[in-house]
Design a protein around this motif. Structure first.
Motif, PDB file in Angstrom:
ATOM      1  N   GLY A 184       0.822  -1.224   0.000  1.00  0.00           N
ATOM      2  CA  GLY A 184       0.000   0.000   0.000  1.00  0.00           C
ATOM      3  C   GLY A 184       0.846   1.260   0.000  1.00  0.00           C
ATOM      4  N   ALA A 185       1.974   1.222   0.710  1.00  0.00           N
ATOM      5  CA  ALA A 185       2.877   2.380   0.713  1.00  0.00           C
ATOM      6  C   ALA A 185       3.486   2.537  -0.682  1.00  0.00           C
ATOM      7  N   GLY A 186       3.825   1.416  -1.312  1.00  0.00           N
ATOM      8  CA  GLY A 186       4.410   1.457  -2.664  1.00  0.00           C
ATOM      9  C   GLY A 186       3.430   1.989  -3.688  1.00  0.00           C
ATOM     10  N   LEU A 187       2.160   1.646  -3.512  1.00  0.00           N
ATOM     11  CA  LEU A 187       1.150   2.129  -4.456  1.00  0.00           C
ATOM     12  C   LEU A 187       0.987   3.649  -4.324  1.00  0.00           C
ATOM     13  N   ILE A 188       0.929   4.125  -3.088  1.00  0.00           N
ATOM     14  CA  ILE A 188       0.788   5.581  -2.907  1.00  0.00           C
ATOM     15  C   ILE A 188       2.018   6.308  -3.458  1.00  0.00           C
ATOM     16  N   ALA A 189       3.191   5.786  -3.182  1.00  0.00           N
ATOM     17  CA  ALA A 189       4.415   6.426  -3.695  1.00  0.00           C
ATOM     18  C   ALA A 189       4.381   6.486  -5.219  1.00  0.00           C
ATOM     19  N   ALA A 190       3.961   5.389  -5.851  1.00  0.00           N
ATOM     20  CA  ALA A 190       3.917   5.356  -7.318  1.00  0.00           C
ATOM     21  C   ALA A 190       2.900   6.370  -7.846  1.00  0.00           C
ATOM     22  N   CYS A 191       1.733   6.433  -7.200  1.00  0.00           N
ATOM     23  CA  CYS A 191       0.698   7.385  -7.655  1.00  0.00           C
ATOM     24  C   CYS A 191       1.193   8.828  -7.507  1.00  0.00           C
ATOM     25  N   GLU A 192       1.810   9.134  -6.392  1.00  0.00           N
ATOM     26  CA  GLU A 192       2.306  10.503  -6.174  1.00  0.00           C
ATOM     27  C   GLU A 192       3.347  10.859  -7.232  1.00  0.00           C
ATOM     28  N   ALA A 193       4.227   9.912  -7.527  1.00  0.00           N
ATOM     29  CA  ALA A 193       5.276  10.181  -8.524  1.00  0.00           C
ATOM     30  C   ALA A 193       4.668  10.409  -9.902  1.00  0.00           C
ATOM     31  N   ALA A 213      11.764  -0.246 -15.600  1.00  0.00           N
ATOM     32  CA  ALA A 213      13.125  -0.600 -16.039  1.00  0.00           C
ATOM     33  C   ALA A 213      14.159  -0.017 -15.079  1.00  0.00           C
ATOM     34  N   SER A 214      13.688   0.523 -13.951  1.00  0.00           N
ATOM     35  CA  SER A 214      14.585   1.255 -13.048  1.00  0.00           C
ATOM     36  C   SER A 214      14.341   0.827 -11.609  1.00  0.00           C
ATOM     37  N   THR A 215      14.990   1.509 -10.692  1.00  0.00           N
ATOM     38  CA  THR A 215      14.943   1.065  -9.296  1.00  0.00           C
ATOM     39  C   THR A 215      13.646   1.434  -8.577  1.00  0.00           C
ATOM     40  N   GLY A 216      12.793   2.231  -9.208  1.00  0.00           N
ATOM     41  CA  GLY A 216      11.509   2.580  -8.579  1.00  0.00           C
ATOM     42  C   GLY A 216      10.429   1.535  -8.800  1.00  0.00           C
ATOM     43  N   ARG A 217      10.771   0.485  -9.561  1.00  0.00           N
ATOM     44  CA  ARG A 217       9.794  -0.561  -9.898  1.00  0.00           C
ATOM     45  C   ARG A 217       9.242  -1.218  -8.622  1.00  0.00           C
ATOM     46  N   ASN A 218       7.931  -1.426  -8.582  1.00  0.00           N
ATOM     47  CA  ASN A 218       7.337  -2.247  -7.523  1.00  0.00           C
ATOM     48  C   ASN A 218       6.112  -2.951  -8.093  1.00  0.00           C
ATOM     49  N   ASN A 219       5.440  -3.719  -7.255  1.00  0.00           N
ATOM     50  CA  ASN A 219       4.290  -4.495  -7.722  1.00  0.00           C
ATOM     51  C   ASN A 219       3.231  -3.584  -8.351  1.00  0.00           C
ATOM     52  N   SER A 220       3.049  -2.394  -7.776  1.00  0.00           N
ATOM     53  CA  SER A 220       2.019  -1.489  -8.300  1.00  0.00           C
ATOM     54  C   SER A 220       2.388  -0.946  -9.674  1.00  0.00           C
ATOM     55  N   THR A 221       3.679  -0.633  -9.870  1.00  0.00           N
ATOM     56  CA  THR A 221       4.067  -0.122 -11.193  1.00  0.00           C
ATOM     57  C   THR A 221       3.980  -1.252 -12.227  1.00  0.00           C
ATOM     58  N   GLU A 222       4.219  -2.493 -11.758  1.00  0.00           N
ATOM     59  CA  GLU A 222       4.222  -3.615 -12.712  1.00  0.00           C
ATOM     60  C   GLU A 222       2.825  -4.111 -13.072  1.00  0.00           C
ATOM     61  N   VAL A 223       1.972  -4.293 -12.071  1.00  0.00           N
ATOM     62  CA  VAL A 223       0.697  -4.955 -12.391  1.00  0.00           C
ATOM     63  C   VAL A 223      -0.557  -4.137 -12.076  1.00  0.00           C
ATOM     64  N   LYS A 224      -0.368  -2.873 -11.650  1.00  0.00           N
ATOM     65  CA  LYS A 224      -1.570  -2.079 -11.341  1.00  0.00           C
ATOM     66  C   LYS A 224      -1.655  -0.759 -12.109  1.00  0.00           C
ATOM     67  N   MET A 225      -0.505  -0.100 -12.289  1.00  0.00           N
ATOM     68  CA  MET A 225      -0.543   1.283 -12.762  1.00  0.00           C
ATOM     69  C   MET A 225      -1.174   1.413 -14.156  1.00  0.00           C
ATOM     70  N   LYS A 226      -0.663   0.668 -15.129  1.00  0.00           N
ATOM     71  CA  LYS A 226      -1.271   0.772 -16.474  1.00  0.00           C
ATOM     72  C   LYS A 226      -2.611   0.050 -16.501  1.00  0.00           C
ATOM     73  N   GLN A 227      -2.613  -1.164 -15.869  1.00  0.00           N
ATOM     74  CA  GLN A 227      -3.770  -2.050 -15.983  1.00  0.00           C
ATOM     75  C   GLN A 227      -5.039  -1.449 -15.388  1.00  0.00           C
ATOM     76  N   PHE A 228      -4.933  -0.861 -14.211  1.00  0.00           N
ATOM     77  CA  PHE A 228      -6.151  -0.428 -13.504  1.00  0.00           C
ATOM     78  C   PHE A 228      -6.241   1.081 -13.298  1.00  0.00           C
ATOM     79  N   ILE A 229      -5.086   1.770 -13.265  1.00  0.00           N
ATOM     80  CA  ILE A 229      -5.105   3.188 -12.894  1.00  0.00           C
ATOM     81  C   ILE A 229      -5.090   4.068 -14.142  1.00  0.00           C
ATOM     82  N   LEU A 230      -4.065   3.938 -14.983  1.00  0.00           N
ATOM     83  CA  LEU A 230      -4.033   4.788 -16.178  1.00  0.00           C
ATOM     84  C   LEU A 230      -5.210   4.462 -17.102  1.00  0.00           C
TER      85      LEU A 230
END
Ligand code: NAD
Length: 299
Positions: A184-193, A213-230
């Motif tokens: 959940g912390a990773g998801l919020i960080a990704a959304c804020e960024a 492709a970088s060090t900010g990658r997490n589960n949310s950037t991999e399987v949530k950000m494009k799929q469900f958020i963008l």
């Protein structure tokens, strides 16, 4: 009553929601004799139709002849109420597996009580979401007595690919809450960024590619950000109310243990605020909408 619970052992499955239904379908496919129950008639009907399992019209009927009772309901308070109410309907030696994301101290207490009453009890919450519940590849974190975990092995293997033994009773639930805090912390960080990057003029989809492709990658950037958020489909199948509950559980656990976790406390407050603002039934990925509104008004 110390045999391994291989198919066609009888399983009473309580809770046929987003996770319980596909998990139950995996058990049916593995050859277990599953009887499902949910307080929602709609959930019972969909489960029976999709999985071919039996359903019971009342909870006692679902567990009466069961070798194993699995609970997959919203939280540990509901688990406690229903397990205690079922006590007189269960056979001695029945293995109770709480696969919900419950509060770990409560699980220790409830489990000890059930074991003293002649049942076996383990906690085995899951991670991986609806997609991995459907294909039986969940990550399962199981706490409890080794002999009971051995007995329950085939049942858990029917639903999960990785089964971790986390230690004594309640440790699976502690691990699950802590996992969801990190998630959940990773998801919020990704959304804020993404919000800040978009305001600067960087394409959000490109940002996700860079993060992945970088060090900010997490589960949310991999399987949530494009799929469900963008995509704004908000369709992960995990509600924001349940996510907020897990993060609060993690923060409270750290506090009870005297471990400093200032970010967990702040994160739990943010998720609770999101629930208050947009409603607990929304998808947890809709925290992005909450963050876009955050600070814009007093409402
Ligand atoms: P859900 O809300 O979709 O389903 C819960 C089901 O429990 C509902 O169908 C509800 O009617 C039923 N229920 C509630 N009280 C009941 C009772 N007293 N007796 C019988 N049925 C009852 O929730 P879900 O997403 O399936 O999550 C279930 C559990 O798994 C939660 O603890 C959640 O935190 C956890 N979890 C969810 C996910 C996910 O991606 N959805 C992933 C991992 C863990």
């Amino acid at each position: 009553m110390s045999h391994i619970l291989n198919p066609p052992a009888r399983i009473g499955l309580i809770g046929l929601g987003n996770m319980g239904r596909p998990m139950g379908a995996c058990l049916v496919r593995a050859g277990f004799a599953v009887t499902g129950f949910d307080v929602s008639e709609g959930a019972r009907t969909v489960f029976a139709k999709d999985s071919g399992a039996s359903i019971a019209a009342d909870m006692a009927a679902a567990v009466r002849d069961a070798d194993v009772v699995i609970t997959m309901v919203p939280d540990g308070k509901i688990v406690r109420a229903l397990v205690e109410s079922l006590q007189r309907d269960l056979q001695a030696g029945t293995v109770i597996i709480d696969m919900s994301s419950s509060e770990p101290m409560g699980t220790r207490d409830l489990g000890a009580k059930m074991i003293a009453a002649g049942f076996e009890f383990i906690d085995a919450p899951v991670s991986g979401g609806v997609r991995r519940a459907v294909d039986g590849s969940l990550s399962i974190m199981a706490g409890g007595d080794t002999a009971t975990l051995d007995r329950a092995g085939p049942v858990l293997s029917a639903m999960g690919r990785t089964i971790f033994r986390t230690g004594p009773l309640g440790s699976g639930h502690a691990m699950k809450a802590l996992n969801n805090y990190v998630s959940g912390a990773g998801l919020i960080a990704a959304c804020e960024a993404i919000n800040a990057g978009a305001a600067f003029g960087i394409d959000p989809g490109l940002m996700v590619d860079v993060l992945n492709a970088s060090t900010g990658r997490n589960n949310s950037t991999e399987v949530k950000m494009k799929q469900f958020i963008l995509s704004q489909s908000w369709g992960s199948g995990f509600s924001i109310g349940l996510m907020a509950k897990d993060i609060r559980t993690a923060g409270d656990l750290a506090e009870k243990l005297g471990v400093a976790a200032p970010l967990a406390e702040h994160c739990a407050d943010l998720w609770d605020e999101a629930v208050a603002r947009i409603g607990g039934a929304c998808d947890h990925t809709e925290v992005q909408r909450f963050l876009e509104m955050y600070g814009n008004d007093d409402g």
